[in-house]
Scaffold this motif. Sequence first.
Motif, PDB file in Angstrom:
ATOM      1  N   ILE A   1      -5.435 -13.015 -18.447  1.00 46.47           N
ATOM      2  CA  ILE A   1      -5.898 -13.944 -18.654  1.00 46.47           C
ATOM      3  C   ILE A   1      -4.600 -15.436 -18.950  1.00 46.47           C
ATOM      4  CG2 ILE A   1      -7.704 -12.919 -20.191  1.00 46.47           C
ATOM      5  CD1 ILE A   1      -4.935 -12.203 -22.203  1.00 46.47           C
TER       6      ILE A   1
ATOM      7  N   ILE B   1     -11.109 -17.270 -25.224  1.00 48.08           N
ATOM      8  CA  ILE B   1      -9.933 -17.426 -24.462  1.00 48.08           C
ATOM      9  C   ILE B   1     -10.815 -17.369 -22.363  1.00 48.08           C
ATOM     10  CG2 ILE B   1      -8.415 -15.275 -22.935  1.00 48.08           C
ATOM     11  CD1 ILE B   1      -8.865 -13.715 -26.104  1.00 48.08           C
ATOM     12  N   LYS B   2      -9.669 -17.921 -21.732  1.00 46.51           N
ATOM     13  CA  LYS B   2     -10.417 -18.250 -20.967  1.00 46.51           C
ATOM     14  C   LYS B   2      -9.743 -17.466 -19.594  1.00 46.51           C
ATOM     15  CE  LYS B   2     -10.552 -21.695 -16.943  1.00 46.51           C
ATOM     16  NZ  LYS B   2      -9.918 -23.336 -15.782  1.00 46.51           N
TER      17      LYS B   2
ATOM     18  N   ASN C   1       0.388 -15.373 -17.802  1.00 46.21           N
ATOM     19  CA  ASN C   1      -0.134 -14.159 -17.457  1.00 46.21           C
ATOM     20  C   ASN C   1       0.070 -13.436 -17.769  1.00 46.21           C
ATOM     21  OD1 ASN C   1      -1.569 -16.311 -16.270  1.00 46.21           O
ATOM     22  ND2 ASN C   1      -0.241 -15.900 -14.487  1.00 46.21           N
TER      23      ASN C   1
ATOM     24  N   LYS D   1      -8.145 -10.849 -32.118  1.00 40.09           N
ATOM     25  CA  LYS D   1      -8.877 -10.765 -30.905  1.00 40.09           C
ATOM     26  C   LYS D   1      -8.988  -9.174 -30.185  1.00 40.09           C
ATOM     27  CE  LYS D   1      -8.070 -16.014 -30.521  1.00 40.09           C
ATOM     28  NZ  LYS D   1      -8.167 -16.961 -29.198  1.00 40.09           N
ATOM     29  N   LYS D   2      -8.652  -8.329 -30.385  1.00 37.44           N
ATOM     30  CA  LYS D   2      -8.112  -7.458 -29.288  1.00 37.44           C
ATOM     31  C   LYS D   2      -9.790  -6.025 -30.208  1.00 37.44           C
ATOM     32  CE  LYS D   2      -6.231  -3.761 -27.265  1.00 37.44           C
ATOM     33  NZ  LYS D   2      -5.028  -2.843 -27.021  1.00 37.44           N
TER      34      LYS D   2
ATOM     35  N   GLY E   1      -2.094 -16.719 -21.218  1.00 38.17           N
ATOM     36  CA  GLY E   1      -1.358 -16.380 -22.906  1.00 38.17           C
ATOM     37  C   GLY E   1      -1.792 -14.778 -23.530  1.00 38.17           C
ATOM     38  N   ASN E   2      -1.083 -14.977 -25.175  1.00 39.16           N
ATOM     39  CA  ASN E   2      -1.652 -13.702 -25.862  1.00 39.16           C
ATOM     40  C   ASN E   2      -2.556 -13.032 -26.185  1.00 39.16           C
ATOM     41  OD1 ASN E   2       1.469 -12.967 -24.688  1.00 39.16           O
ATOM     42  ND2 ASN E   2       2.208 -14.473 -26.181  1.00 39.16           N
ATOM     43  N   LEU E   3      -3.119 -11.955 -26.267  1.00 36.89           N
ATOM     44  CA  LEU E   3      -4.682 -11.507 -26.628  1.00 36.89           C
ATOM     45  C   LEU E   3      -3.263 -10.850 -27.974  1.00 36.89           C
ATOM     46  CD1 LEU E   3      -6.885 -10.603 -26.584  1.00 36.89           C
ATOM     47  CD2 LEU E   3      -6.258  -9.033 -26.046  1.00 36.89           C
TER      48      LEU E   3
ATOM     49  N   TRP F   1     -14.786 -12.252 -23.163  1.00 31.20           N
ATOM     50  CA  TRP F   1     -13.762 -13.605 -23.769  1.00 31.20           C
ATOM     51  C   TRP F   1     -13.948 -14.864 -24.157  1.00 31.20           C
ATOM     52  CZ3 TRP F   1      -9.094 -10.855 -22.509  1.00 31.20           C
ATOM     53  CH2 TRP F   1      -8.611  -9.727 -22.427  1.00 31.20           C
TER      54      TRP F   1
END
Length: 249
Positions: free
Chosen positions: A144, A205-206, A181, A152-153, A146-148, A200
């Motif tokens: 993905i 989130i893409k 990434n 969101k997790k 960006g950050n998770l 996702w």
Amino acid sequence: MNEKLQKVLARFGYGSRRNIEKIIKQRRINVNGQIANLGDRIEINNFTKISIDNKIITTSLTKKIVCRVICYYKSEGEICTSYDPYGRKNIFNKLPNINNARWINIGRLDLNTSGLLLFTNDGELANRLMHPSFQIEREYTVCILGNLNKEKKRHLISGVQLKDGKAAFKKVIFQKSYGLNKWYNVIITEGRNHEVRRIWAALGIKINKLIRVRYGNITLPKNLSIGNWIELSFKQINYLRKKVKLSIV
């Protein structure tokens, strides 16, 4: 003993139950001179004649089906159907020939997803391995941008609401980071259409890259190159059969 037509044909390796049901609805199967209907039950004996698309198929009582399973490394851009009107790359053209049966894919991967695909000549095995009631794990590597964050997790594991119901990952495991990434491994126990991507996407989130690396305990072999296949051992096949309560071979 009579059984549902789709179950009989799946056992003889002519497709998964779900695919055979579609063929029955399309009125492409004939049993003893009559067009078959969904729900028909048949008894196999030496006088039973079944045809698919006007081609007589083999359902001999003495026919011994040796269960086979192969592992294929799908590339991005390949499709998982046996026919495509647009002429795109087809995985079935890469598979080995098989006598008196056909390869049945155990689940699918979308056009832009690569990785592990399993195929078998045993329709009942394919049907059970895909059925959500057996909770067979599928593991994917996901890239993905960006950050998770923790919130969101948490939603990825507790579940998000999709159009066809709630969906969640069993596990979300951080793997590595390259610049912006971020790479994760996720585990899921069902296989709805585009489910991994949709989970996702529900959080905005893409996914940049998606690779299936495991199905059950069958992992994508490190020495298997893209576009190639290997056959599973009987030990591996029997593991899969035991997981879905089928007799060993």
